[in-house]
Scaffold this active site. Sequence first.
Site, short mmCIF file in Angstrom:
data_model
loop_
_atom_site.label_atom_id
_atom_site.label_comp_id
_atom_site.label_asym_id
_atom_site.label_seq_id
_atom_site.Cartn_x
_atom_site.Cartn_y
_atom_site.Cartn_z
CD GLU A 508 -2.46 -12.46 -38.29
OE1 GLU A 508 -3.36 -13.03 -38.92
OE2 GLU A 508 -1.53 -11.85 -38.83
C1 LIG Z 1 5.68 -14.20 -31.08
C2 LIG Z 1 4.49 -13.35 -30.89
C3 LIG Z 1 4.28 -12.25 -31.72
C4 LIG Z 1 3.20 -11.40 -31.50
N1 LIG Z 1 3.06 -10.25 -32.22
C5 LIG Z 1 2.12 -9.34 -31.85
C6 LIG Z 1 2.10 -8.03 -32.44
O1 LIG Z 1 2.87 -7.71 -33.34
N2 LIG Z 1 1.17 -7.15 -31.98
C7 LIG Z 1 0.29 -7.45 -31.00
O2 LIG Z 1 -0.51 -6.62 -30.62
N3 LIG Z 1 0.27 -8.70 -30.43
C8 LIG Z 1 1.18 -9.63 -30.82
N4 LIG Z 1 1.20 -10.87 -30.22
C9 LIG Z 1 0.20 -11.19 -29.22
C10 LIG Z 1 -0.75 -12.31 -29.61
O3 LIG Z 1 -1.71 -11.82 -30.49
C11 LIG Z 1 -1.33 -12.85 -28.29
O4 LIG Z 1 -0.31 -13.62 -27.72
C12 LIG Z 1 -2.57 -13.64 -28.45
O5 LIG Z 1 -3.63 -12.79 -28.78
C13 LIG Z 1 -2.94 -14.44 -27.21
O6 LIG Z 1 -2.86 -13.67 -26.05
P1 LIG Z 1 -2.06 -14.26 -24.79
O7 LIG Z 1 -0.75 -14.74 -25.26
O8 LIG Z 1 -2.07 -13.25 -23.73
O9 LIG Z 1 -2.89 -15.54 -24.34
P2 LIG Z 1 -4.19 -15.57 -23.41
O10 LIG Z 1 -5.18 -14.59 -23.88
O11 LIG Z 1 -3.77 -15.53 -22.00
O12 LIG Z 1 -4.77 -17.01 -23.77
C14 LIG Z 1 -4.25 -18.21 -23.20
C15 LIG Z 1 -5.02 -19.39 -23.75
O13 LIG Z 1 -6.41 -19.29 -23.42
C16 LIG Z 1 -7.20 -19.37 -24.58
N5 LIG Z 1 -8.37 -18.50 -24.42
C17 LIG Z 1 -8.40 -17.20 -23.99
N6 LIG Z 1 -9.67 -16.75 -24.00
C18 LIG Z 1 -10.45 -17.76 -24.43
C19 LIG Z 1 -11.86 -17.92 -24.64
N7 LIG Z 1 -12.73 -16.95 -24.45
N8 LIG Z 1 -12.30 -19.11 -25.07
C20 LIG Z 1 -11.45 -20.13 -25.29
N9 LIG Z 1 -10.12 -20.04 -25.11
C21 LIG Z 1 -9.63 -18.87 -24.68
C22 LIG Z 1 -6.32 -18.93 -25.72
O14 LIG Z 1 -6.73 -19.53 -26.93
C23 LIG Z 1 -4.96 -19.45 -25.27
O15 LIG Z 1 -4.82 -20.77 -25.67
C24 LIG Z 1 2.27 -11.72 -30.46
C25 LIG Z 1 2.46 -12.87 -29.69
C26 LIG Z 1 3.55 -13.67 -29.88
C27 LIG Z 1 3.73 -14.85 -28.98
#
Ligand SMILES: Cc1cc2nc3c(=O)[nH]c(=O)nc-3n(C[C@H](O)[C@H](O)[C@H](O)COP(=O)(O)OP(=O)(O)OC[C@H]3O[C@@H](n4cnc5c(N)ncnc54)[C@H](O)[C@@H]3O)c2cc1C
Length: 839
Positions: A508
């Site tokens: 989220e």
């Molecule tokens: C267990 C689990 C359950 C989930 N369930 C769902 C689900 O039901 N449905 C769904 O659609 N998604 C789901 N997700 C996805 C989740 O919402 C994403 O993992 C999350 O949005 C972050 O994306 P990412 O993991 O690709 O990280 P990335 O986007 O690659 O981010 C990596 C890091 O960079 C930081 N970052 C990225 N952009 C910026 C910025 N502009 N400024 C500062 N910092 C930044 C982030 O805070 C993070 O720390 C789930 C994820 C997990 C791990």
Amino acid sequence: MAEVIFALVTILALFALAMNRASLRTWALAAAIFTLSAQMGLAHGQLHWPVFPLWSLFGWLAAGLLFAASFPEIKRNYISLPAYRALKGAMPTISETEREALEAGTVGWDAELFSGTPDWAKLRRVAPITLTPEERAFLDGPTTELCRKLNDWHIRHELHDIPDDIWRFVCDHGFLGMLISKKHGGLGFSAQAQSLILGKISSRSPDGVTIVMVPNSLGPGELIEKYGTDAQKEHFLPRLARGEEIPCFALTGPFSGSDAASMRDVGVVTRGQHDGKDTIGISLTWDKRYITLAPKATLLGLAFRLFDPDNHLGRGEDVGITLALIPTNHPGVEIGRRHLPAGAAFPNGPTRGHDVFVPLDWIIGGQERAGQGWRMLMGCLAAGRSISLPATSAAAAKIMLRASTAYARIRKQFNLPIGFMEGVEEPLARLVENAYVIEAARAVTASMVSAGEKPAVISALLKYVSTERMRQSVNDALDIHGGRGICDGPSNYIQGAYQMVPVGITVEGANILTRTLITFAQGALRSHPYLFTEIEALQDNDRERGTALFARTFDDHVSFTMSNAAGSLFHNVTFGLFASSPPNAGATQRWWRELARAARSFALVADLTVALLGGGLKVKQKITGRMADALAELYLLSSVLKRYDDDGRPPEDLKLVDYCAKNCLYRFDQALLGTLRNFPQAWAAWLMAPLVFPFGARHRPASDKEGKEIVRAALEPGAFRDRLTRDIFISNDPADRGGLLDYTLAKVVACEEADRKLERAIRKGEVKRFHDHDWIAEAEAKGVLNADEARALAELRALVARVIAVDDFAAEELAARQASSTPRPQEQPSPKPEHIAAE
Ligand SMILES: Cc1cc2nc3c(=O)[nH]c(=O)nc-3n(C[C@H](O)[C@H](O)[C@H](O)COP(=O)(O)OP(=O)(O)OC[C@H]3O[C@@H](n4cnc5c(N)ncnc54)[C@H](O)[C@@H]3O)c2cc1C
């Protein structure tokens, strides 16, 4: 003397005018009066300071300029328009997706804090925790029963899944339809009730709660309830409420995580075959991952970008982000494989599809809602983010506190309960503070959502703050438990929460992004009283309309800034003595005043940060992160003060309120100090620092002594400890791993006197304490203990042995489980060269 009086009156009058946002004509009149008075004073030889002749010279000029500026035409041509030209291009721009996110939620208490003059009545109007009799009965009845049935170890290790009987129980009792209206077969519970129910379940099994959490948020019941067509509502909602459909919602993909709007999942409007008929529909190709419940889902909510090259929908080629409902047994849907997120056991996995044809009426809300997906998602996110993660974080903080206070009183080293050692007192004090503060913020926010708010900024703030503090609480609990918390097994009550910590931090909106970008950089646009309108005006292509709107808002903005500058200095110089507080604030009046004082400082720094960083706001994330922290501390302090009132001001809680307030204000100061010390424009920091910290950052964190007092109170079984850990699953059954702790704690307290006698005898060498030797019997035989004391201590000895015991396993047992549970990961396709080139 006359000079001093004159100077004082002038300064006070200027402060009063600035703080009360006087009109330009009032300023002009004031300048004229003071100039005239200065001239009269000079003429009668009463004013001698060199500044007065200077003022009498320039005072009329100032009065004249202020008076001239009060004429709209002059102000427009010589102030507003030059400012408009200077700021156009310098202010942050708002993309379409950002606009939709900003317009989706509501502003509330966050805007009051941004205003610098919070209206206390608005906070007091937020209802205390209120449940209907039906909601209360559900919390005490089926929720408690579910908690009893949840076996965390069985879920996490033995099954690595949620057992069928738990699925059946939650479906049969309507847990999956808490947010679905009664009209559509759901329970129609308030946000507060949902929050408490989720919290209670998660206090028992952090894995188990996910199967209730997802269907009651985005996934996609809420979307259908809010935006679905009548046919979709009638078909899906009762089925979702009864658990006949298991939903999931897929937004995230490998290349679109935090930047979800950049998704590459695509739908093309085209002709195809559905149910044997030629029809216009959508050919979909998607690749999503991390989707909670996907491996079990029967109904997939999918976000994709819709294109309509032949303009079948009459909306042009790029229709925009669209959401659809797809049965998972539809041909071409790939779903069922699982990720293993941090070793947690709730179902989560990827889903893919290639050229999957679906009819247009599978779009959530039908054709009219095509392209509105982002707005719909944001509309649900603001409310959803206020409920699930704050609920589970507050519950984790409470259960960690309850377990750690019991354990710290039961576990002895160096002949002392470890909770009485100062080193252990520190993490215990943090646990007490976090449990109180997060629960306070959870409760007030859930009440706001129950009343119909969709708090965009507060939900982001609370998401990152509650999950960060939950992480701190889990880590503190682990430190306090030593090896007992680390070694996993059926009797371990910390590892389940520990495994789920990174999930809460990431989902989220990952916390780094949520703190540094969403809460302040975007939050300022939402909560600031004028900024959003100014940017709208600057971005308006109709220049005439834009400048008119800008001129109106800019005026108010300037007087707002002056008011906050004067207000900050005044309240900081007077230590908040004259700051406002709500009527009948009682013993916490001091903290309300401090909150008002801090809000003024925040409003000033926030305002200038936004104005001076302009378009750079989104990249200066170390600044925006600190400003988010400052806002968070103000919100937490508001919540703490409100909770104390809502709880009926229990006298025993006052020390804790003082403790929390001191720490909130200290951390607030540090966040603002960090902002000013690192402010990109040093001159601006120099300007702000004397207004915000005229005597330096004066707030101190709560003292060690105060920490000891709240910890000692929390180590005692009783009302204070129960209030701190309200509404989580608590058992008094010594056969239960949590119940054993509370049961033993009561015995420890009851046996304290007898235990002291025994320890004294052991220290003197009268009684020997070794394995294979009954030292309690020896103490009784030697008259150190009487028969009752010996019996009670013997029972306690057995209980303590159970509390401190860790599980061990036979090698064969582990090998067998390893063999049965080692999954084979699917081979990932290696990226083709054109993919690599595109990255
Ligand atoms: C267990 C689990 C359950 C989930 N369930 C769902 C689900 O039901 N449905 C769904 O659609 N998604 C789901 N997700 C996805 C989740 O919402 C994403 O993992 C999350 O949005 C972050 O994306 P990412 O993991 O690709 O990280 P990335 O986007 O690659 O981010 C990596 C890091 O960079 C930081 N970052 C990225 N952009 C910026 C910025 N502009 N400024 C500062 N910092 C930044 C982030 O805070 C993070 O720390 C789930 C994820 C997990 C791990």
